[in-house]
Design a protein around this motif. Structure first.
Motif, short mmCIF file in Angstrom:
data_model
loop_
_atom_site.label_atom_id
_atom_site.label_comp_id
_atom_site.label_asym_id
_atom_site.label_seq_id
_atom_site.Cartn_x
_atom_site.Cartn_y
_atom_site.Cartn_z
N GLN A 210 42.59 40.31 43.56
CA GLN A 210 43.38 41.38 44.15
C GLN A 210 42.46 42.38 44.84
O GLN A 210 42.70 42.81 45.97
CB GLN A 210 44.15 42.04 43.02
CG GLN A 210 45.27 42.92 43.46
CD GLN A 210 45.88 43.62 42.26
OE1 GLN A 210 45.82 43.10 41.14
NE2 GLN A 210 46.43 44.77 42.47
N LEU A 211 41.36 42.68 44.15
CA LEU A 211 40.39 43.63 44.67
C LEU A 211 39.76 43.13 45.97
O LEU A 211 39.70 43.86 46.97
CB LEU A 211 39.27 43.77 43.63
CG LEU A 211 39.13 45.12 42.99
CD1 LEU A 211 38.16 45.08 41.88
CD2 LEU A 211 38.75 46.14 44.02
N LEU A 212 39.31 41.87 45.93
CA LEU A 212 38.65 41.31 47.11
C LEU A 212 39.63 41.27 48.27
O LEU A 212 39.27 41.49 49.42
CB LEU A 212 38.11 39.92 46.80
CG LEU A 212 36.92 39.88 45.84
CD1 LEU A 212 36.50 38.47 45.56
CD2 LEU A 212 35.75 40.67 46.39
N LYS A 213 40.88 40.99 47.95
CA LYS A 213 41.89 40.92 49.00
C LYS A 213 42.07 42.29 49.64
O LYS A 213 42.11 42.42 50.87
CB LYS A 213 43.22 40.43 48.41
CG LYS A 213 44.18 40.02 49.46
CD LYS A 213 45.03 38.87 49.02
CE LYS A 213 45.70 38.29 50.25
NZ LYS A 213 46.46 37.13 49.98
N ILE A 214 42.11 43.32 48.81
CA ILE A 214 42.25 44.68 49.34
C ILE A 214 41.06 45.00 50.24
O ILE A 214 41.20 45.53 51.34
CB ILE A 214 42.36 45.70 48.18
CG1 ILE A 214 43.66 45.49 47.42
CG2 ILE A 214 42.27 47.12 48.70
CD1 ILE A 214 43.80 46.28 46.15
N ILE A 215 39.86 44.64 49.76
CA ILE A 215 38.65 44.92 50.54
C ILE A 215 38.71 44.21 51.89
O ILE A 215 38.45 44.79 52.94
CB ILE A 215 37.38 44.48 49.75
CG1 ILE A 215 37.23 45.38 48.51
CG2 ILE A 215 36.15 44.53 50.61
CD1 ILE A 215 36.13 44.97 47.58
N GLN A 341 30.31 46.56 48.52
CA GLN A 341 31.43 47.02 47.67
C GLN A 341 32.05 45.82 46.94
O GLN A 341 32.37 45.90 45.76
CB GLN A 341 32.51 47.71 48.51
CG GLN A 341 32.06 48.97 49.20
CD GLN A 341 32.06 50.16 48.25
OE1 GLN A 341 32.01 50.00 47.05
NE2 GLN A 341 32.09 51.35 48.79
N ALA A 342 32.21 44.74 47.69
CA ALA A 342 32.78 43.53 47.09
C ALA A 342 31.87 43.04 45.96
O ALA A 342 32.34 42.62 44.91
CB ALA A 342 32.95 42.45 48.14
N ALA A 343 30.54 43.13 46.21
CA ALA A 343 29.59 42.69 45.18
C ALA A 343 29.74 43.54 43.93
O ALA A 343 29.73 43.02 42.81
CB ALA A 343 28.17 42.79 45.72
N ILE A 344 29.93 44.85 44.13
CA ILE A 344 30.13 45.73 42.96
C ILE A 344 31.38 45.30 42.21
O ILE A 344 31.39 45.20 40.99
CB ILE A 344 30.25 47.21 43.40
CG1 ILE A 344 28.91 47.69 43.97
CG2 ILE A 344 30.68 48.10 42.24
CD1 ILE A 344 28.97 49.05 44.64
N ALA A 345 32.43 45.02 43.01
CA ALA A 345 33.70 44.59 42.38
C ALA A 345 33.47 43.34 41.55
O ALA A 345 33.94 43.24 40.41
CB ALA A 345 34.75 44.33 43.45
N ILE A 346 32.73 42.38 42.14
CA ILE A 346 32.48 41.12 41.43
C ILE A 346 31.68 41.38 40.17
O ILE A 346 31.99 40.90 39.09
CB ILE A 346 31.76 40.11 42.36
CG1 ILE A 346 32.72 39.66 43.45
CG2 ILE A 346 31.25 38.92 41.57
CD1 ILE A 346 32.10 38.89 44.57
#
Ligand code: ADP
Length: 717
Positions: A210-215, A341-346
């Motif tokens: 969901q997060l990656l999709k938002i990004i 940012q995506a990396a942080i999310a992951i």
């Protein structure tokens, strides 16, 4: 002639877009109206084509004729006469003066006109009237009203208009640049906003997809891309797979896996560098199969690596800038920022997953420990509950935390009523209460004997008070264990009494033996005396022997060895007579009698042991009738048994002594009995011997009146 417009690169935008057509149309129309000239602007490639504007009366009239209007509309630059710089309308013969400007490297023609051909004259007007069906009179009047410009004047006007055109171009460029700067600013702002929004979102949701999709949707929106995706590296196969894809072919794209190094994404993943491909058709690295398999048309790609702690875990890419243009170099930075940012999310998700896993594991372990603890607690509790010792535990405030079943009995308390209550308010023994407090303050164990009354009997307890030390070494409370040692105390006492009694009993016959033997030895005594003294010595020796025999028999019985019988055929009546004869003249104060049946059978018994039984009963009858009296021996033949009873008129026994009279060491606890020597062993051996012969023994007695012991032996063994 002409001018040049600089200041804007050709590649930035199509020049026709930069040029502010609306502004120029406005200017052109106003000049036309005021001066009454026609103006037309057209670029050599035709992308700028501002139609002719004309406000003269003749032109207005010409427009009323369909035929004339059509011909004039077809007004072509190709009719330009390079020498005169004029464009002449084939049909109407009107001349336009043509100037040209260089705008963004493209030639622009500006035609300024309405100068009627002087050869027109009356004949010309007539011809136009005829050819286009316009009333001659009206045409003539309009022609007379029209402004006439000499060719030189028209040329000057054309130069002026060209100048104005150049100014408009200049303004257009400035406006375009300002607009572009603004747009860039807006875009920057949108990017910053997107980055900020994403960093907020990262902390608000833990669902990676969901997060990656938002990004990626945010990337797509800000960069005006058609599609975007996040690829991750499958560590087992080293392939790239779509973790998240947005755009029109989202579902199809997700099925694709790229081999190591395959496609733009593969290249970025293996090189670890960002890549902008403005036109994928010109880049051999592009994997055409992706478009073939997904029916998507990729034009441009901007792809950046996805790094977690310097390790490439995948790539992030945006595809196809909306409109014809590609992404710009400056957007690489933005996508790189998004990727981090995506990396942080992951990484956050991994961290959470790890934490969750750990928490779950801990939870399981805790549950296990709790279960084990519960089992252990239950086990300890049931052990403590079933203990034969009383146990009470208090906490550091001296409040009861546990009292087992026996403690309830000993202290007359109910566990559920005293739990959490101060010990001092729960039990009455002040010594015990003090001990609990002392152990708590001194932190050291205490051992003590305490005496409580349970019912109406006093009990002696060996008590141990020990501090409960917790894992930090602090005193968490006190536990006390109370063991009832009343019985062992009693046994101890009995042992001491027994030893005293035995030594006393052994010494008693020894004294006369010693005295009379000394007399015999030291004095010259006559035979009669010697015989009498020897008789006493013999009697006491027999008594001593009997005593020692009893002690030995008892110790054999106690050791589990028992007594063995030597059975023989015995005439019971004759046996009874023998014992009776020995006893009948033994005491002057007692009258001993015997009643026996006339005839008796022979039975198989241990002769000596039965003599021991009868002797014991008779000597007790004599012993415990200190004031003399009748002693009667009865033999009865009943129910295939011989019943023998010995009754006396002596001390008798209290009622409560009767059930325990045959227990070893038991002696009636009275001063009269104490005065009479004895070990308390005789009757227990008597009972043992009688039972060994399958017989039994009973007693009847009344205190102060006398006793009657009756035993039976079956005739047949
Ligand atoms: P001992 O006579 O050595 O004490 P016994 O086992 O023979 O041991 O007797 C046990 C107790 O029973 C005696 O101490 C006495 O108190 C009581 N007892 C036994 N026989 C009689 C009796 N005939 N009359 C009264 N008390 C008796």
């Amino acid at each position: 002639m002409g001018g040049k417009v600089e200041g804007i690169r050709q590649s930035d935008a199509p020049y026709s877009k930069v040029f502010n057509t609306r502004l120029w149309e406005n200017i052109q129309n106003r000049i036309s109206r005021v001066l009454g000239v026609s103006i037309k602007v057209v670029s050599e490639d035709g992308s700028i084509n501002i139609p002719e504007s004309n406000f003269s009366a003749v032109c207005d009239l010409l427009k009323t004729s369909e035929k004339a209007a059509a011909i004039c509309a077809d007004f072509k630059v190709k009719n330009l006469n390079e020498e005169t710089g004029t464009v002449k309308c084939d049909t109407c013969g009107f001349s336009h003066f043509c100037v040209s400007a260089d705008c963004f490297g493209k030639k622009i023609f500006i035609m300024v006109g309405l100068c009627a051909d002087p050869s027109w004259g009356k004949a010309g007007l007539k011809k136009v009237s005829r050819d286009y069906g316009i009333d001659y009179g009206i045409l003539k009047a309009a022609s007379e009203k029209s402004t006439f410009f000499a060719p030189d004047r028209i040329k000057e006007l054309a130069d002026l208009i060209l100048h104005l055109f150049n100014v408009t171009v200049e303004l257009s460029v400035q406006e375009y640049i300002a607009e572009k700067v603004n747009k860039e600013k807006e875009e920057e702002l949108a990017k910053m906003t997107a980055l900020m929004e994403i960093s907020i979102v990262i902390n608000s949701t833990r669902y990676l997809k969901q997060l990656l999709k938002i990004i990626m949707q945010s990337a797509e929106r800000v960069m005006q891309a058609e599609a975007s995706s996040v690829f991750l590296i499958d560590r087992q196969t080293d392939e790239l797979y779509f973790e998240v894809a947005t755009g029109p072919k989202e579902e199809e794209v997700k099925k694709i896996r790229l081999k190591k190094g395959e496609g733009i994404a593969g290249w970025v993943a293996s090189m670890g560098a960002s890549l902008l491909v403005p036109d994928v058709s010109k880049d051999p690295r592009f994997a055409k199969r992706v478009d073939a398999e997904t029916h998507f048309i990729t034009r441009s790609i901007l792809c950046v690596p996805l790094k977690v702690r310097n390790q490439i875990i995948g790539v992030v890419q945006v595809v196809n800038r909306l409109g014809a243009e590609s992404f710009s170099e400056s957007e690489i930075k933005f996508l790189e920022a998004l990727a981090s940012q995506a990396a942080i999310a992951i990484e956050n998700t991994n961290l959470y997953e790890h934490l969750e896993e750990r928490a779950e594991q801990l939870n399981k372990e805790l549950k296990k420990v709790n279960i084990n603890l519960a089992i252990e607690k239950q086990r300890i509790e049931s052990i403590v509950q079933s203990m034969e010792d009383a146990v009470i535990a208090v906490d550091r405030e001296n409040k009861i935390v546990m009292a087992n079943r026996l403690a309830e009995k000993v202290f007359s308390i109910k566990s559920e009523q005293v739990i959490n209550k101060a010990i001092k308010d729960s039990i009455s023994n002040s010594e015990v209460i003090d001990n609990f407090s002392n152990v708590l303050s001194s932190k050291s164990s205490l051992r003590e004997e305490v005496v409580f009354k349970i019912g109406n009997r006093e009990h002696v307890f060996a008590a141990v008070f020990a501090p409960i030390i917790d894992e930090l070494g602090e005193t968490a409370g006190t536990v006390a264990v109370f063991r009832d040692i009343t019985e062992s105390k009693e046994i101890d006492r009995m042992k001491t009494d027994f030893l005293n009694m035995v030594s006393h009993e052994l010494r008693t016959p020894l004294t006369p033996i010693q005295a009379y033997s000394e007399l015999i030895m030291m004095r010259n005594l006559d035979t009669e005396k010697i015989k009498s003294y020897a008789g006493i010595i013999n009697k006491e020796t027999l008594r001593l022997g009997g005593l020692i025999g009893d002690l030995l028999d008892q110790s054999r019985i106690d050791a589990g060895k028992g007594l063995s019988l030597s059975p023989e055929e015995v005439d019971f009546k004759e046996l009874l007579n023998t014992v009776y004869n020995t006893f009948k003249s033994a005491s002057t104060r007692h009258r001993i009698s015997l009643t026996a049946p006339e005839k008796a059978e022979k039975i198989t018994i241990d002769r000596n042991k039965i003599i021991q039984v009868i002797t014991n009963l008779l000597s007790n009858a004599v012993k415990y009738s200190p004031d003399g009296g009748d002693i009667h021996i009865t033999m009865e033949d009943r129910d295939s048994r011989y019943y023998i009873s010995v009754s006396d008129e002596g001390l008798g026994m209290p009622r409560d002594a009767l059930p325990i009279i045959f227990e070893k060491f038991y002696r009636v606890d009275s001063p009269a009995v104490k005065k009479i020597g004895g070990t308390g062993i005789g009757l227990s051996i008597v009972k043992y011997i009688v039972e060994l012969h399958n017989g039994g023994i009973t007693v009847e007695s009344e205190e102060g009146k006398g006793s009657k012991f009756t035993f039976f032996i079956p005739k047949a063994r």
